[in-house]
Design a protein around this motif. Structure first.
Motif, PDB file in Angstrom:
ATOM      1  N   ASP A  20       0.860  -1.188   0.000  1.00  0.00           N
ATOM      2  CA  ASP A  20       0.000   0.000   0.000  1.00  0.00           C
ATOM      3  C   ASP A  20       0.897   1.239   0.000  1.00  0.00           C
ATOM      4  OD1 ASP A  20      -1.905   1.990   0.484  1.00  0.00           O
ATOM      5  OD2 ASP A  20      -3.108   0.681   1.755  1.00  0.00           O
ATOM      6  N   ASP A  21       0.664   2.134  -0.948  1.00  0.00           N
ATOM      7  CA  ASP A  21       1.541   3.301  -1.073  1.00  0.00           C
ATOM      8  C   ASP A  21       1.091   4.497  -0.241  1.00  0.00           C
ATOM      9  OD1 ASP A  21      -0.675   4.186  -2.478  1.00  0.00           O
ATOM     10  OD2 ASP A  21       0.448   4.898  -4.228  1.00  0.00           O
ATOM     11  N   ASP A  22      -0.042   4.357   0.466  1.00  0.00           N
ATOM     12  CA  ASP A  22      -0.573   5.527   1.187  1.00  0.00           C
ATOM     13  C   ASP A  22      -1.333   5.092   2.430  1.00  0.00           C
ATOM     14  OD1 ASP A  22      -1.126   8.136   1.780  1.00  0.00           O
ATOM     15  OD2 ASP A  22      -2.011   8.626  -0.162  1.00  0.00           O
ATOM     16  N   TYR A  23      -0.627   4.380   3.319  1.00  0.00           N
ATOM     17  CA  TYR A  23      -1.257   3.865   4.529  1.00  0.00           C
ATOM     18  C   TYR A  23      -0.347   4.121   5.734  1.00  0.00           C
ATOM     19  CZ  TYR A  23      -3.807   0.501   7.498  1.00  0.00           C
ATOM     20  OH  TYR A  23      -4.526  -0.094   8.506  1.00  0.00           O
ATOM     21  N   PRO A  24      -0.121   5.415   6.049  1.00  0.00           N
ATOM     22  CA  PRO A  24       0.723   5.725   7.212  1.00  0.00           C
ATOM     23  C   PRO A  24       0.037   5.281   8.502  1.00  0.00           C
ATOM     24  CG  PRO A  24      -0.399   7.706   6.419  1.00  0.00           C
ATOM     25  CD  PRO A  24      -0.682   6.621   5.425  1.00  0.00           C
ATOM     26  N   TYR A  40       3.833   3.641   3.356  1.00  0.00           N
ATOM     27  CA  TYR A  40       3.500   4.857   2.612  1.00  0.00           C
ATOM     28  C   TYR A  40       4.743   5.461   1.979  1.00  0.00           C
ATOM     29  CZ  TYR A  40       5.192   7.354   6.807  1.00  0.00           C
ATOM     30  OH  TYR A  40       5.956   7.813   7.857  1.00  0.00           O
ATOM     31  N   VAL A  41       4.497   6.297   0.974  1.00  0.00           N
ATOM     32  CA  VAL A  41       5.588   6.987   0.293  1.00  0.00           C
ATOM     33  C   VAL A  41       5.620   8.435   0.758  1.00  0.00           C
ATOM     34  CG1 VAL A  41       6.502   7.739  -1.942  1.00  0.00           C
ATOM     35  CG2 VAL A  41       5.451   5.472  -1.720  1.00  0.00           C
ATOM     36  N   PRO A  80       5.695   0.068  -3.945  1.00  0.00           N
ATOM     37  CA  PRO A  80       4.494   0.801  -3.528  1.00  0.00           C
ATOM     38  C   PRO A  80       3.492   0.956  -4.679  1.00  0.00           C
ATOM     39  CG  PRO A  80       6.329   2.320  -3.865  1.00  0.00           C
ATOM     40  CD  PRO A  80       6.890   0.939  -4.026  1.00  0.00           C
ATOM     41  N   VAL A  81       2.231   0.643  -4.389  1.00  0.00           N
ATOM     42  CA  VAL A  81       1.174   0.682  -5.397  1.00  0.00           C
ATOM     43  C   VAL A  81      -0.125   1.120  -4.705  1.00  0.00           C
ATOM     44  CG1 VAL A  81      -0.183  -0.721  -7.011  1.00  0.00           C
ATOM     45  CG2 VAL A  81       2.234  -1.221  -6.698  1.00  0.00           C
ATOM     46  N   PRO A  82      -1.001   1.895  -5.379  1.00  0.00           N
ATOM     47  CA  PRO A  82      -2.322   2.174  -4.797  1.00  0.00           C
ATOM     48  C   PRO A  82      -3.034   0.875  -4.434  1.00  0.00           C
ATOM     49  CG  PRO A  82      -1.948   3.562  -6.712  1.00  0.00           C
ATOM     50  CD  PRO A  82      -0.799   2.576  -6.671  1.00  0.00           C
ATOM     51  N   TRP A  83      -3.697   0.859  -3.275  1.00  0.00           N
ATOM     52  CA  TRP A  83      -4.208  -0.392  -2.713  1.00  0.00           C
ATOM     53  C   TRP A  83      -5.173  -1.130  -3.639  1.00  0.00           C
ATOM     54  CZ3 TRP A  83      -2.558  -3.756   0.424  1.00  0.00           C
ATOM     55  CH2 TRP A  83      -3.411  -4.699   1.009  1.00  0.00           C
TER      56      TRP A  83
END
Length: 260
Positions: free
Chosen positions: A36-40, A44-45, A75-78
């Protein structure tokens, strides 16, 4: 005599080249895990760099596996990540919960890499009981933000959605949901507690005027273990890769034991 010596020399050189090639092949074998590229704060990136609690853990797992197996985290959108796993174009995904029936395209799960607590975070003016008590009339349904591709609603919420008392609004990421919550475009947001807290911290850094006092955890609805999930279609086409799952699990166990 000279020809015989040269023949032996050539044989030795070829043998060394073969051994070197085989060694390099072992050292260069990579295991791709899309994340997941956006799961802080988990994955996340930030400023072009992949970060997070699960990322740090999997990097330690990669070191534990040694030079023969190298984990490459992508990292990739979920929602896209889930599709890649369903199609079998990728081997593994990080960090799904265990949903055996809802996600049949994931055939194997790793050992747990963490426990997450799912909460509902709302504006202080919201009373969730109004939307679950069918005796109460509601003028407008509750707008509940959720990350695209996430399966975290319990039965009570599923029924409220089915009855139209809650409308789900899927957004790309935790940060997108927090932005919509701050702008009052959604009434509540459902996700892991740490992820919501981290996203608010990042929002406050970006905008010091952010007021978090107007929101609070309204309900704790469940807890889930996070895992590395492995694609059924990929393993069907590459059955030899199944043995890697045991190696990854052994490495996770060692890393988690040291962390305790």
């Amino acid at each position: 005599m000279l020809e015989k010596s040269f023949s032996w020399f050539r044989t030795i050189v070829l043998a060394l080249i073969f051994v070197s090639t085989q060694t390099n092949a072992l050292q260069s074998q990579k295991i791709r895990i899309i994340t997941d590229d956006d799961y802080p704060p988990y994955s996340y990136v930030e400023n072009g760099r992949l970060k997070g609690l699960y990322i740090d853990l999997m990097r330690r797992v990669s070191l534990e596996l040694g030079p023969s197996l190298d984990i490459k985290l992508i990292p990739v959108p979920w929602k896209r990540a889930l599709k890649e796993i369903e199609l079998g174009t990728e081997f593994a995904i990080l960090p799904p919960y265990r949903h055996v029936e809802s996600r049949p395209f994931i055939s194997h799960y790793s050992k747990s890499i963490g426990i997450e607590e799912i909460v509902v975070f709302c504006h202080n003016s919201i009373d969730l009981n109004d939307y679950f008590n069918i005796a109460n009339e509601v003028s407008t349904p509750l707008r509940l933000g959720i990350n695209s591709g996430y399966l975290i609603l319990n039965f009570k919420y599923q029924i409220a959605v089915k009855n139209g008392r809650i409308i789900l609004e899927e957004n790309k990421s935790t940060l997108h949901n927090i932005e919509k919550l701050l702008m009052r475009r959604i009434d509540c947001y459902i996700n892991d507690r740490k992820s919501i807290t981290k996203a608010f911290e990042m929002s406050e850094i970006a905008n010091p005027n952010t007021d978090t006092s107007q929101f609070s955890v309204t309900e704790i609805i469940s807890s889930h273990s996070a895992h590395v999930g492995f694609s059924r279609a990929y393993l069907t086409n590459n059955p030899s890769k199944i043995e890697l799952i045991n190696k990854i699990n052994d490495a996770i166990t060692k890393v988690m034991t040291v962390s305790e």
